[in-house]
Design an enzyme around this catalytic site. Structure first.
Site, PDB file in Angstrom:
ATOM      1  N   HIS A 477     -59.547  16.330  37.596  1.00  0.00           N
ATOM      2  CA  HIS A 477     -59.715  17.781  37.636  1.00  0.00           C
ATOM      3  C   HIS A 477     -59.193  18.414  36.348  1.00  0.00           C
ATOM      4  O   HIS A 477     -59.906  19.184  35.682  1.00  0.00           O
ATOM      5  CB  HIS A 477     -58.961  18.350  38.847  1.00  0.00           C
ATOM      6  CG  HIS A 477     -59.011  19.846  38.952  1.00  0.00           C
ATOM      7  ND1 HIS A 477     -59.878  20.492  39.797  1.00  0.00           N
ATOM      8  CD2 HIS A 477     -58.309  20.816  38.315  1.00  0.00           C
ATOM      9  CE1 HIS A 477     -59.705  21.807  39.672  1.00  0.00           C
ATOM     10  NE2 HIS A 477     -58.755  22.022  38.780  1.00  0.00           N
ATOM     11  N   GLU A 478     -57.960  18.095  35.995  1.00  0.00           N
ATOM     12  CA  GLU A 478     -57.377  18.701  34.800  1.00  0.00           C
ATOM     13  C   GLU A 478     -58.088  18.236  33.534  1.00  0.00           C
ATOM     14  O   GLU A 478     -58.223  18.997  32.570  1.00  0.00           O
ATOM     15  CB  GLU A 478     -55.880  18.410  34.717  1.00  0.00           C
ATOM     16  CG  GLU A 478     -55.072  18.999  35.860  1.00  0.00           C
ATOM     17  CD  GLU A 478     -55.292  20.489  36.080  1.00  0.00           C
ATOM     18  OE1 GLU A 478     -55.631  21.195  35.101  1.00  0.00           O
ATOM     19  OE2 GLU A 478     -55.127  20.960  37.210  1.00  0.00           O
ATOM     20  N   HIS A 481     -61.066  20.405  33.003  1.00  0.00           N
ATOM     21  CA  HIS A 481     -60.684  21.598  32.249  1.00  0.00           C
ATOM     22  C   HIS A 481     -60.515  21.240  30.771  1.00  0.00           C
ATOM     23  O   HIS A 481     -60.931  21.991  29.888  1.00  0.00           O
ATOM     24  CB  HIS A 481     -59.345  22.137  32.763  1.00  0.00           C
ATOM     25  CG  HIS A 481     -59.421  22.943  34.017  1.00  0.00           C
ATOM     26  ND1 HIS A 481     -60.302  23.988  34.196  1.00  0.00           N
ATOM     27  CD2 HIS A 481     -58.684  22.882  35.167  1.00  0.00           C
ATOM     28  CE1 HIS A 481     -60.113  24.538  35.387  1.00  0.00           C
ATOM     29  NE2 HIS A 481     -59.142  23.872  35.998  1.00  0.00           N
ATOM     30  N   HIS A 484     -63.621  21.158  28.911  1.00  0.00           N
ATOM     31  CA  HIS A 484     -64.131  22.506  28.661  1.00  0.00           C
ATOM     32  C   HIS A 484     -63.591  23.036  27.330  1.00  0.00           C
ATOM     33  O   HIS A 484     -64.292  23.746  26.600  1.00  0.00           O
ATOM     34  CB  HIS A 484     -63.705  23.409  29.823  1.00  0.00           C
ATOM     35  CG  HIS A 484     -64.600  24.589  30.048  1.00  0.00           C
ATOM     36  ND1 HIS A 484     -64.377  25.512  31.033  1.00  0.00           N
ATOM     37  CD2 HIS A 484     -65.721  25.005  29.422  1.00  0.00           C
ATOM     38  CE1 HIS A 484     -65.314  26.436  31.017  1.00  0.00           C
ATOM     39  NE2 HIS A 484     -66.144  26.157  30.043  1.00  0.00           N
TER      40      HIS A 484
END
Length: 693
Positions: A477-478, A481, A484
């Site tokens: 999940h991190e 990010h 991104h």
């Protein structure tokens, strides 16, 4: 500050000189707490001078002398603040936390006159009014729109009296948010539970090893402790056979910020809510939730409530059915007690072992941290063509921090990625992505410096850190990010990376979680930390089959927190009078099962009270999940989770576009249509569940 003082500061302060480090990275080994206040003072002064020059430019406002000039301003402030807030969150000490109290107020006092500058806003508004005649590129149009919206929503169009009120509110909120986060950290640092030999029943060897490592980190060698880090608490509640200790740990965890001590957050929350409501009214909105959601994909509190209630009903029904099954299991074992919140994870794990023949302890030896990092990197290579090589020459803020250089498919430098994975008392709880420098191309290509911070349990005595499935999902999940920020390919800093609506920012992260649970990935990277043997096929199949187990519980604890967040910001008068009473009344209203606790009780709900980024916006994770569940379907429909054409659309329209494109348009450009809402319920196994009593 005198010119002499400024000269001395520049010569001796590592924050104020050019960084002669690889890729101009912060020289953490040279930076001391006493360097920050002089650096902030210089940065504030430089930025104020830059803003003054833009505001008083005698030339007619145009995109270059106003919007582009704004984008170029504040570089030193961004540089100093990024380093400072990384340390505040990931490696604080009493000196840093004391400075934080001062800096939070100074930061508000610096930004208030900028964001409410009538002359500056007048220039921006003129450009916005004439935007159709300016011959701007699509990215420039988006930047002008976002700049105008940002200033308007900060109160730049208000009269002088209202501006003064807003400035005072912003200063108070900045101080209160800092106080809130310091209180939670204080309660987390003050509490631990020592585990004697008789206290370890049910705990795995890897958990005990991590508990010993936690004790070492706190200066208690030879001991083993449970801390209030979620990565310590949740596996303890799941596996400890000592019901009395489960109760003790659970109550300490859920009472953070609510102990009636110097760290109590109840009064802080009341003050924050009143001030946010006052600010929303000044801005012409019915309440803070309406103000907050105007600038989001959801747009209104009603739209958010509609989504949450749609998910709540089947999730609650599933959780109640699971509760009855857990109570029956207790009775079967001869237990003469009612299921409580500190029992749920323990008996849910037993039920999962019985029904799905799977438990987390069986798979953890195959989920070594290094292997999961390698898996996350490999997926990024296969999807986006980037490669990773570890660097040992980059200064870091703690010895545990690791750094990788990222290069693109042509071998060109793309970014640096910092991974800070282990729990420690100097780090706030949770997991997050941030940056030390964002990508932009305004003045030549600026490569980003991206950070992931987690709170995994560290293995003791040189043993590897073994992750639970939830931990492994958090890592992906991190890193989603992180991608991104890493893959961002925009011109302007304000549109870089994760600078998107809060209810869109979780799409890249939650979407990336899907790869972690795919057989194609696990078969390669899930290997036993001692033998190197791959994950056995039968265990893999049982793990995949068990993924939807306990989803009623997981959804209820999240959605209830999101609903409480929304109600806090639509009913602040009632909420601020008595936070505990309001929490109870709202949970009673929605029929919260008494055996399930909020994922974040109000007094520790840093997402919404340490700052306002997720205030009235915690629902964003679920809003994004509607998209991510639907988005991964594009790869499934292609028959290849690394399909090059789908990956290119994902890269171009989601990961690299930052905030340069409207999020709804970005999603449709990737998927070819709007998201299909039932994908979320299907993913969580919540379609066709029995109706709740």
């Amino acid at each position: 500050m005198s010119d002499t003082t400024a000269t001395i500061d520049v010569q001796s302060n590592p924050l104020l000189v050019a960084w002669e480090t690889p890729h101009q990275t912060p020289p953490f080994d040279a930076i001391q707490p006493e360097h920050f206040l002089p650096a902030f003072e210089r940065a504030f002064a430089d930025h104020a001078a830059e803003i003054n020059a833009i505001s008083h430019d005698p030339a007619e406002p145009d995109f270059a002398n106003t919007i582009t000039a704004l984008e170029r301003s504040g570089k030193l402030l961004s540089k100093v603040a990024a380093v400072f807030y990384d340390l505040v969150s990931a490696n604080s000490n009493p000196a840093i936390l004391e400075i934080d109290k001062d800096v939070s107020l100074r930061m508000a006092r610096h930004w208030n006159p900028i964001m409410m500058n009538a002359v500056l806003f007048g220039r921006i508004a003129r450009l916005h009014d004439n935007r159709k005649s300016l011959a701007l590129t699509a990215e420039e149009q988006r930047l002008l729109e976002r700049t105008y919206t940002r200033f308007r929503r900060a109160g730049a169009g208000l009269d002088d009296e209202a501006k003064a009120q807003m400035a005072e509110i912003n200063e108070k909120l900045a101080q209160l948010g800092t106080t809130f986060s310091h209180h939670v950290l204080g309660d987390e640092q003050d509490w631990f539970l020592e585990l004697g030999e008789d206290d370890r029943a049910g705990l795995s060897d890897s958990y005990v090893a991590a508990a010993k490592a936690a004790a070492d980190e706190r200066g208690m060698p030879g001991k083993a402790i449970v801390t209030l880090s979620r990565s310590s608490v949740e596996p303890f509640l799941q596996s400890s056979a000592r019901r009395d200790l489960r109760e003790k740990v659970f109550k300490a965890f859920t009472a953070r910020g609510d102990n009636g001590n110097a760290n109590d957050n109840n009064t802080v929350i009341g003050e924050i809510l009143k001030l946010r409501e006052e600010a929303a009214k000044i801005m012409g909105f019915a309440n803070f939730a309406s103000y907050r959601l105007e600038d989001s994909m959801a747009k209104t509190p009603e739209a958010v409530r509609g989504l949450l209630e749609r998910v709540w009903k089947p999730a609650r029904a599933k959780a109640l059915a699971d509760r009855d099954a857990l109570q029956a299991l207790i009775a079967e074992e001869g237990g003469n007690f009612q299921l409580e919140a500190w029992d749920w994870r323990y008996y849910a794990e037993k039920l999962r072992q019985a029904k799905a023949n799977f438990d987390d302890a069986a798979i953890k030896p195959y989920l070594a941290l290094d292997n999961m990092i390698a898996a996350a990197f490999d997926c990024a290579t296969r999807l986006f063509g980037i490669t990773f090589s570890e660097r040992k020459d980059i200064p870091v803020w703690h010895p545990d921090v690791r750094v990788w250089e990222i290069t693109d498919a042509q071998g060109r430098h793309k970014a640096l990625f910092y991974g800070d994975y282990f729990a420690r008392s100097s780090k706030r709880s949770g997991a997050w992505m941030t940056s030390l420098r964002d990508q932009q191309k305004l003045d030549g290509d600026t490569a980003p410096l991206i950070i992931n911070v987690c709170n995994f349990a560290k293995g003791a005595d040189g043993q590897p850190s073994l992750l639970s499935p939830d931990d492994a999902r958090t890592l992906f999940h991190e890193f989603g990010h992180g991608l991104h920020g890493i893959l961002s390919n925009v011109t302007y800093p304000s549109l870089s990376g994760t600078s998107v609506f809060t209810d869109f920012v979780e799409l890249p992260s939650q979407l990336y979680e899907h790869w972690q649970e795919r057989p194609e990935v696990l078969q390669t990277f899930a290997r036993h930390y001692q033998t190197g043997e791959p994950l056995p096929q039968d265990l893999l199949e049982r793990f995949l089959a068990a993924r939807r187990f306990n989803q009623g519980f997981a959804t209820v604890e999240f959605v209830s927190s999101a609903l409480i967040d929304l109600e806090f910001h639509t009913q602040p008068a009632a909420a601020s009078q008595d936070v505990r009473a309001f929490e109870k009344a709202e949970l009673d209203k929605i029929g919260m099962p008494r055996e399930i606790a909020l994922r974040h009780r109000p007094t520790q709900f840093g997402h919404i009270f340490s700052g306002d980024h997720y205030a009235a916006g915690y629902y964003s994770y679920m809003w994004s999940e509607v998209m991510d569940a639907d988005a991964f379907g594009a790869f499934e429909e292609a028959g290849n989770i690394f399909d090059p054409a789908v990956a290119k659309r994902l890269h171009d329209n989601v990961y690299s576009s930052g905030g340069s494109v409207d999020p709804e348009a970005a999603y449709v450009a990737f998927r070819g249509r709007e998201p299909e809402p039932d994908a979320l319920l299907r993913r969580r196994g919540l379609l066709d569940v029995p109706k709740a009593a």
